[in-house]
Design an enzyme around this catalytic site. Structure first.
Site, PDB file in Angstrom:
ATOM      1  N   ASP A  27      12.319  -0.859 -19.809  1.00 11.14           N
ATOM      2  CA  ASP A  27      13.571  -1.215 -20.382  1.00 11.14           C
ATOM      3  C   ASP A  27      13.118  -2.095 -22.026  1.00 11.14           C
ATOM      4  O   ASP A  27      12.057  -2.872 -21.823  1.00 11.14           O
ATOM      5  CB  ASP A  27      14.528  -1.764 -19.864  1.00 11.14           C
ATOM      6  CG  ASP A  27      15.994  -1.744 -20.613  1.00 11.14           C
ATOM      7  OD1 ASP A  27      16.035  -0.816 -21.453  1.00 11.14           O
ATOM      8  OD2 ASP A  27      16.815  -2.625 -20.181  1.00 11.14           O
ATOM      9  N   ARG A  40      15.310   3.944 -33.125  1.00 13.71           N
ATOM     10  CA  ARG A  40      14.865   3.643 -31.693  1.00 13.71           C
ATOM     11  C   ARG A  40      13.940   4.740 -31.279  1.00 13.71           C
ATOM     12  O   ARG A  40      13.146   4.203 -30.251  1.00 13.71           O
ATOM     13  CB  ARG A  40      16.244   4.199 -30.975  1.00 13.71           C
ATOM     14  CG  ARG A  40      17.440   2.966 -31.143  1.00 13.71           C
ATOM     15  CD  ARG A  40      18.665   3.744 -30.363  1.00 13.71           C
ATOM     16  NE  ARG A  40      18.450   3.757 -28.867  1.00 13.71           N
ATOM     17  CZ  ARG A  40      18.602   2.591 -28.127  1.00 13.71           C
ATOM     18  NH1 ARG A  40      18.825   1.481 -28.525  1.00 13.71           N
ATOM     19  NH2 ARG A  40      18.257   2.873 -26.964  1.00 13.71           N
ATOM     20  N   HIS A  44      10.456   4.171 -28.536  1.00 14.45           N
ATOM     21  CA  HIS A  44      10.135   5.082 -27.494  1.00 14.45           C
ATOM     22  C   HIS A  44       8.692   5.689 -27.635  1.00 14.45           C
ATOM     23  O   HIS A  44       7.813   5.675 -26.630  1.00 14.45           O
ATOM     24  CB  HIS A  44      10.956   6.460 -27.180  1.00 14.45           C
ATOM     25  CG  HIS A  44      12.433   6.067 -27.026  1.00 14.45           C
ATOM     26  ND1 HIS A  44      12.842   5.235 -25.931  1.00 14.45           N
ATOM     27  CD2 HIS A  44      13.607   6.391 -27.587  1.00 14.45           C
ATOM     28  CE1 HIS A  44      13.972   4.970 -25.876  1.00 14.45           C
ATOM     29  NE2 HIS A  44      14.731   5.715 -26.758  1.00 14.45           N
ATOM     30  N   LEU A 138      -4.693   7.499  -8.019  1.00 12.82           N
ATOM     31  CA  LEU A 138      -3.245   6.801  -8.233  1.00 12.82           C
ATOM     32  C   LEU A 138      -2.277   7.943  -8.082  1.00 12.82           C
ATOM     33  O   LEU A 138      -2.282   9.078  -8.680  1.00 12.82           O
ATOM     34  CB  LEU A 138      -3.158   6.274  -9.613  1.00 12.82           C
ATOM     35  CG  LEU A 138      -1.917   6.055 -10.148  1.00 12.82           C
ATOM     36  CD1 LEU A 138      -1.534   4.601  -9.338  1.00 12.82           C
ATOM     37  CD2 LEU A 138      -2.087   5.409 -11.512  1.00 12.82           C
ATOM     38  N   GLU A 214       9.961  -7.045  -3.910  1.00 12.26           N
ATOM     39  CA  GLU A 214       9.949  -8.526  -4.452  1.00 12.26           C
ATOM     40  C   GLU A 214      10.156  -7.900  -6.147  1.00 12.26           C
ATOM     41  O   GLU A 214       9.873  -7.173  -6.625  1.00 12.26           O
ATOM     42  CB  GLU A 214       8.472  -8.751  -4.501  1.00 12.26           C
ATOM     43  CG  GLU A 214       7.969  -9.332  -3.273  1.00 12.26           C
ATOM     44  CD  GLU A 214       8.870 -10.502  -2.659  1.00 12.26           C
ATOM     45  OE1 GLU A 214       9.198 -11.500  -3.711  1.00 12.26           O
ATOM     46  OE2 GLU A 214       9.434 -10.703  -1.521  1.00 12.26           O
TER      47      GLU A 214
HETATM   48  C1  IPE Z   1      17.562   1.911 -17.423  1.00  9.89           C
HETATM   49  O1  IPE Z   1      17.410   1.324 -18.685  1.00  9.89           O
HETATM   50  C2  IPE Z   1      16.955   3.510 -17.186  1.00  9.89           C
HETATM   51  C3  IPE Z   1      15.525   3.181 -17.869  1.00  9.89           C
HETATM   52  C4  IPE Z   1      14.685   2.559 -18.037  1.00  9.89           C
HETATM   53  C5  IPE Z   1      14.944   4.566 -17.961  1.00  9.89           C
HETATM   54  P1  IPE Z   1      19.021   1.445 -19.440  1.00  9.89           P
HETATM   55  O2  IPE Z   1      18.512   0.935 -20.778  1.00  9.89           O
HETATM   56  O3  IPE Z   1      19.479   2.814 -19.271  1.00  9.89           O
HETATM   57  O4  IPE Z   1      19.885   0.391 -18.489  1.00  9.89           O
HETATM   58  P2  IPE Z   1      21.176  -0.166 -19.004  1.00  9.89           P
HETATM   59  O5  IPE Z   1      21.982   0.772 -19.713  1.00  9.89           O
HETATM   60  O6  IPE Z   1      20.824  -1.419 -19.694  1.00  9.89           O
HETATM   61  O7  IPE Z   1      21.583  -0.766 -17.505  1.00  9.89           O
HETATM   62  C1  IPE Z   2      14.171   2.229 -22.220  1.00  5.48           C
HETATM   63  O1  IPE Z   2      14.681   1.564 -23.540  1.00  5.48           O
HETATM   64  C2  IPE Z   2      13.893   3.590 -22.415  1.00  5.48           C
HETATM   65  C3  IPE Z   2      15.004   4.426 -21.810  1.00  5.48           C
HETATM   66  C4  IPE Z   2      16.090   4.077 -21.106  1.00  5.48           C
HETATM   67  C5  IPE Z   2      15.028   5.913 -21.988  1.00  5.48           C
HETATM   68  P1  IPE Z   2      15.927   1.690 -24.008  1.00  5.48           P
HETATM   69  O2  IPE Z   2      16.015   2.721 -24.736  1.00  5.48           O
HETATM   70  O3  IPE Z   2      16.857   1.662 -23.171  1.00  5.48           O
HETATM   71  O4  IPE Z   2      16.017   0.207 -24.892  1.00  5.48           O
HETATM   72  P2  IPE Z   2      17.119  -0.736 -25.197  1.00  5.48           P
HETATM   73  O5  IPE Z   2      17.489  -1.242 -23.991  1.00  5.48           O
HETATM   74  O6  IPE Z   2      17.902  -0.158 -25.897  1.00  5.48           O
HETATM   75  O7  IPE Z   2      16.334  -1.944 -26.028  1.00  5.48           O
HETATM   76 MG    MG Z   3      17.822  -0.196 -22.318  1.00  7.45          MG
END
Ligand code: IPE
Ligand code: IPE
Ligand code: MG
Length: 249
Positions: A27, A40, A44, A138, A214
């Site tokens: 995340d 954004r 990614h 892996l 954990e």
């Molecule tokens: C969880 O992250 C999903 C992935 C990392 C793919 P999100 O960014 O979607 O989760 P929330 O919305 O903060 O709970």
């Molecule tokens: C995780 O990063 C990737 C996916 C959920 C696909 P986010 O896109 O959720 O990044 P934040 O949480 O907005 O920073």
């Molecule tokens: Mg996120």
């Protein structure tokens, strides 16, 4: 280094106490980009480089299974432009990593509603899974269009049909049977779950499987996460006492 050779990476990790299965909620890509006033999508893209680093590190250290939460069932509700960009990034990642997976004995696997992925992504995914299916190094599991609740729902339906058709006696439904009917049916539960970017939540990831996992939550944003911090987390994991409900002694 031959991919079957046990790891000799100098991490002072105890090879006897390595987690057999590490799961990661990757995340923070969006916040990483926002901090830099970037789109954004740039976050990614940078995040996919971290995936490469962490896959490599797991292979070097000798972790048998790595499960990465790449796209949730709820992530389909993001703006169409972001979903499209994530899908094309996924396809690019699979194509660019194909040689590395083949050269390094990595077996690619996917968990989730892969049938919902766009056809071109699905084809590339299935092809790569097929190409790497005999590899026994892996095991890299990508959670794609994955949701813990929909996984449980799918399992319940499968078992219900078997009961209805007389193949399973309801008295013989066990925890093991439930585990076997999940996407992760042939894997041990994760020993360690890492979430980057500080959110204290599970976000519908591996709900059944993490009963005794954990957990480590780090504030580091996924694009900034790297080998050193990962190894630190593994060291911390090795110092923990896993009690599984019993007493310490
Ligand atoms: C969880 O992250 C999903 C992935 C990392 C793919 P999100 O960014 O979607 O989760 P929330 O919305 O903060 O709970
Ligand atoms: C995780 O990063 C990737 C996916 C959920 C696909 P986010 O896109 O959720 O990044 P934040 O949480 O907005 O920073
Ligand atoms: Mg996120």
């Amino acid at each position: 280094m031959n991919s079957n050779t046990p790891s000799v990476v100098s991490t002072d990790l105890n090879p006897e106490k390595l987690p057999a299965h590490v799961a990661i909620i990757m995340d923070g890509n969006g916040r990483w980009a926002k901090k830099r006033l970037l789109n954004r999508i740039k976050g990614h893209e940078k995040g996919s480089e971290t995936v490469r680093t962490i896959v490599r590190t797991c292979r070097e250290i000798g972790i048998p299974i790595l499960t990465l939460y790449a796209f949730s069932t709820e992530n389909w509700q993001r703006p169409k432009s972001e979903v499209t960009a994530l899908m094309s990034l996924l396809k690019k990642f699979l194509e660019s990593e194909k040689t590395e997976m083949l050269d390094n004995n990595i077996r690619l696997n996917a968990i989730g509603q892969t049938e919902r992925l766009p056809e071109n992504v699905r084809k590339t995914l299935y092809k790569t899974m097929d190409l790497t299916k005999k590899n026994d190094g892996l095991r890299l599991n990508l959670a794609l269009s994955y949701g813990g609740r929909s996984e449980i729902l799918r399992m319940v339906k499968q078992i219900a049909i078997k009961v209805k058709d007389g193949h399973i006696d309801p008295d013989l439904i066990t925890s093991e049977l439930i585990s076997e009917h999940l996407y992760t049916g042939d894997m041990p539960d994760p020993d360690l779950l890492i979430r980057t970017s500080g959110e204290m939540r599970i976000s519908n990831f591996l709900l059944w499987q993490i009963a005794y996992t954990e957990i480590c939550i780090t504030d580091t944003l996924w694009p900034d996460f790297g080998k050193d911090e990962f190894v630190q987390i593994l060291k911390d994991y090795q110092r923990r006492e896993r009690r599984f409900g019993r007493t310490g002694s």
